[in-house]
Design an enzyme around this catalytic site. Structure first.
Site, PDB file in Angstrom:
ATOM      1  CE1 TYR A  95     -21.797  14.831 -14.098  1.00 27.28           C
ATOM      2  CE2 TYR A  95     -20.697  15.044 -11.977  1.00 27.28           C
ATOM      3  CZ  TYR A  95     -21.861  14.987 -12.725  1.00 27.28           C
ATOM      4  OH  TYR A  95     -23.074  15.089 -12.105  1.00 27.28           O
ATOM      5  NE  ARG A 119      -3.516  -0.170   2.588  1.00 31.04           N
ATOM      6  CZ  ARG A 119      -4.297  -0.437   3.633  1.00 31.04           C
ATOM      7  NH1 ARG A 119      -4.494   0.479   4.566  1.00 31.04           N
ATOM      8  NH2 ARG A 119      -4.877  -1.614   3.750  1.00 31.04           N
ATOM      9  CG  HIS A 123      -6.664  -1.481  -5.605  1.00 25.77           C
ATOM     10  ND1 HIS A 123      -5.412  -1.762  -5.106  1.00 25.77           N
ATOM     11  CD2 HIS A 123      -7.124  -0.435  -4.882  1.00 25.77           C
ATOM     12  CE1 HIS A 123      -5.120  -0.915  -4.143  1.00 25.77           C
ATOM     13  NE2 HIS A 123      -6.140  -0.099  -3.984  1.00 25.77           N
TER      14      HIS A 123
END
Length: 759
Positions: free
Chosen positions: A131, A41, A87
């Site tokens: 968007y 991570r 993931h």
């Protein structure tokens, strides 16, 4: 009746009960969590400079064929692919990682071409993923080049349904090019971005001179190259130590220029700000400095930015030198920022560790060599397979009539061909799949030409795989080609007139030596004030002299602690019970119209520590410093000045945190202990020290120092009674003795509080 359902761990389910001490169970699980955080991570891989989430984003986009030449896709689609296949940690974390890869003010070489609102340097958030659209950049393709040619290892995805790369081929040193930051369990990483062309030059240096030192590498890579530009003012010696050890810091300042406005006036225009500083926060910080009167030389600040950055700073007066103004703002605001460097990365084995710049580049070069040899072996296997088929076809051309007869008349032509000409299964299939029109003489010549070319290529690959020198030469050739590609890449920042490609953006300079504090003091109008400090630590400054302290108002439950006459140009010294001095500028103190501000917001002072004395600084004056244990010394007041909020430790005290500080006004010093005994000795017996414990003042069997007073022998000693009246002490010489002696009991009439002055 339905049979009751037993909870897990009940009868019949004993194999699910673990008999394990709680501390051991917690230790194992926390260790597993820590290792997962470190390796999967927070820390980047030294080879490709990516964390798993970034690697998975690029791999998913590659699978979706979002190449620079193709069209973009919705970011929501990409996030869904990454989350579903590789993931499973939430869509927002994936989108945040994708956005950062697309921000030209965060990445030195953006890896994602974002279309839509991906945030800005003001700190505004990007638009929702539904968007925005994205595709990979040419730089990302360099990182992925060769991934389909067995260049890197793959591992099963989290659900075993797919495979993901362990590391990307990484055509350029992305770790140092784009930098990284992250916090794991017990460790963190903070790597600044660098110029990729300079990094490749450093790699080429190491290829030609493996024993090159860090200093020689820094001739190619002088330091970080931030995407937002700025001026790096860190010294060369400090940078060398940082890159040698992998730990340190880099000071970066805003880039500014003077702009004349006519009639002798000017304004400062800031065109570049330090890396990771939000412009809107910077403007707000400067405005707060003006409002709180902490930036006395700054008159106004305006943000006139469009696509490029343009912050306008107006000086308070045209007589203020621009260098002095900027130096004062660099100390007070984020116009100067220190980027911490901690190159903590995972090596090729997945082990975390701090590396210097040379170690990072060597690890990258070793990875590039590994990618080169793996791709070569992959190509070699394909060549061998093709040559095998071509050998079979050539046999067919040499025995064309017999091949035609077997194919036409035999019931099992494949088996007959294999037996007649010692062909393999693949060769027989290739012959049977050959069309009639490919049996022409020209086709045979083409096969022979292809065969010769492949043999030549195979021999070259075998020679390369057997030669370390050839391998490193090809690594260097590949890096030169990548450098040429990077120089042609243009980024969105270029539209604002910035340098194209990977031409350097940050510049290096030495910070000018300017006494901004002296200039600031010269701008302050000298006026008398009275500093008011309450018992609870609220401080303020009233203009002029406070005639009647009883008229002062305080918060409920609070009262007057110190009332100190001073001037606006003075520096106020605060001495605390833990032996520290703090310095405050009187001109910056809050107005006495309200209750003031907590002094603990201005200095780093623990709630348990008490303020013992407050007075304005006076050059040349000396202070008598003493601790409860009965040790002391003389301190030049210049040594008490502290430029840090944490103050300056001057007097060493014990755990009780009891200290004394008084002005050394005479030639004698009188001390009194808790036992009521007084000792007087010449002040000259005390050493003059900048800090420390001091020498023994008086001997005590029990208790310690209660009070002290300094006086002139000619004027005589005295004490102040509880009513505030001065009592002269004519027989004081009878108490004169050697320093560190026990002293004599106090005279008749001495205050019962055993103090020379009421507390």
């Amino acid at each position: 009746m339905n049979k009751p359902v037993l909870p897990p761990g009940g009868p019949g389910d004993g194999d699910r009960i673990l008999d394990e001490p709680l501390t051991e169970a917690l230790s194992k699980r926390y260790l597993a969590y820590a290792l997962s955080t470190i390796g999967s991570r927070a820390l980047p891989d030294v080879r490709d400079g990516l964390k798993p989430v970034h690697r998975r984003v690029l791999h998913a986009m590659n699978n979706m064929r979002l190449n620079p030449e193709g069209g973009a896709r919705k970011c929501a689609k990409v996030v869904g692919e990454v989350m579903g296949n590789f993931h499973p940690h939430g869509d927002q974390s994936i989108y945040d990682a994708l956005v950062r890869l697309a921000q030209d003010f965060s990445q030195r070489v953006p890896l994602v071409d974002g279309q839509g609102n991906f945030g800005n340097i003001d700190g505004d958030n990007p638009a929702a993923m539904r968007y925005t659209e994205c595709k990979m950049t040419a730089a990302a393709m360099l990182l992925l080049d060769g991934i389909d040619e067995d260049a890197v290892d793959f591992k099963p995805s989290y659900d075993g349904q797919d495979e993901e790369p362990v590391v990307l081929p990484s055509g350029f040193p992305n770790l140092l090019a784009n930098g990284s930051s992250g916090i794991a369990v017990g460790m963190a990483t903070s790597i600044p971005p660098h110029n990729p062309a300079e990094l490749i030059d450093a790699c080429l240096l190491l290829l030609s001179k493996p024993e090159a030192t860090t200093a020689e590498i820094l001739e190619r890579v002088p330091g970080p190259d931030f995407p937002t530009g700025g001026v790096i003012v860190e010294s060369a010696a400090s940078l060398l130590e940082t890159y040698e050890t992998g730990r340190g810091g880099v000071r970066t300042r805003a880039k500014w220029e003077r702009e004349e406005t006519g009639r002798g006036t000017y304004q400062i225009v800031v065109t570049e700000i330090p890396y990771q500083v939000k412009k809107s926060d910077l403007v707000e910080q400067l405005a707060d400095l003006i409002e709180s009167k902490k930036a006395a030389l700054l008159g106004d600040v305006r943000d006139e930015s469009a696509e490029d950055i343009r912050l306008v700073l107006e000086p308070k007066s045209k007589n203020v030198e621009p260098e002095v103004l900027m130096e004062s703002l660099f100390k007070l605001s984020a116009l100067e920022n220190r980027f911490p460097v901690n190159i903590n990365v995972l090596d090729a084995r997945g082990t975390p560790g701090v590396m210097g710049i040379k170690s990072c580049l060597i690890a990258f070069l070793a990875h590039r060599r590994d990618v080169l040899t793996r791709r070569a072996r992959n190509r070699l296997a394909k060549i061998e397979a093709r040559l095998h088929i071509l050998d079979g076809l050539l046999i067919a051309y040499l025995n064309l009539d017999e091949v035609i007869r077997i194919v036409r008349y035999e019931d099992e032509p494949k088996q007959k061909l294999m037996a007649a000409f010692a062909l393999s299964d693949l060769q027989a299939d290739a012959i049977l799949n050959t069309r009639l029109r490919q049996l022409a003489k020209l086709e045979e010549m083409e096969i022979r030409r292809e065969h010769a070319q492949l043999v030549e290529e195979r021999d070259g690959i075998l020679a390369m795989l057997a030669s370390d020198k050839q391998q490193w030469t090809l690594v260097g050739t590949g890096l030169r080609q990548v450098r040429a590609v990077l120089l042609k890449i243009k980024h969105p920042l270029d539209k604002a007139g910035r340098a194209t490609g990977v031409i350097g953006r940050s510049i290096f300079a030495d910070a000018p030596v300017v006494d901004a504090e002296a200039a600031l003091e010269a701008m302050i109008v000298r006026e008398p004030i009275t500093v008011i400090l309450s018992e609870r630590g609220w401080i303020r400054a009233a203009k002029g002299k406070v005639e009647d302290p009883s008229e002062l108002k305080f918060k409920e439950g609070d009262k007057l602690g110190f009332l100190v006459p001073a001037e606006t140009t003075d520096k106020l010294l605060l001495f605390t019970s833990d032996g520290r001095f703090f310095t405050l500028g009187c001109a910056a103190l809050p107005s006495a119209r309200g209750h003031g501000e907590p002094v603990r917001m201005m200095i780093e002072l623990d709630d348990k520590v008490k303020i013992i004395d407050v007075f304005p600084f006076k050059a040349g004056r000396k202070r008598f410093m003493a601790s409860k244990q009965g040790y002391g010394f003389l301190l030049p007041e210049e040594e008490a000045l502290a430029n840090r909020k944490a103050g300056k430790q001057v007097l060493t005290v014990d755990a009780s945190g009891a200290a004394f500080c008084l002005e050394a006004v005479g030639d004698q010093i009188a001390v009194v202990g808790d036992n009521g005994k007084i000792l007087i000795f010449p002040l000259e017996e005390l050493p003059e020290m900048p800090r420390g414990k001091g020498v023994k003042l008086q001997a005590y069997r029990e208790g310690g120092l209660r009070d002290a007073i300094s006086f002139n022998a000619e004027a005589g000693a005295f004490w102040i009674d509880t009513a505030g009246r001065r009592r002269d002490w004519t027989e004081w010489k009878e108490w004169v003795g050697r320093r560190a002696g026990g002293g004599k009991l106090s005279p008749k009439g001495f205050p019962t509080s055993k103090r020379f002055r009421p507390k």
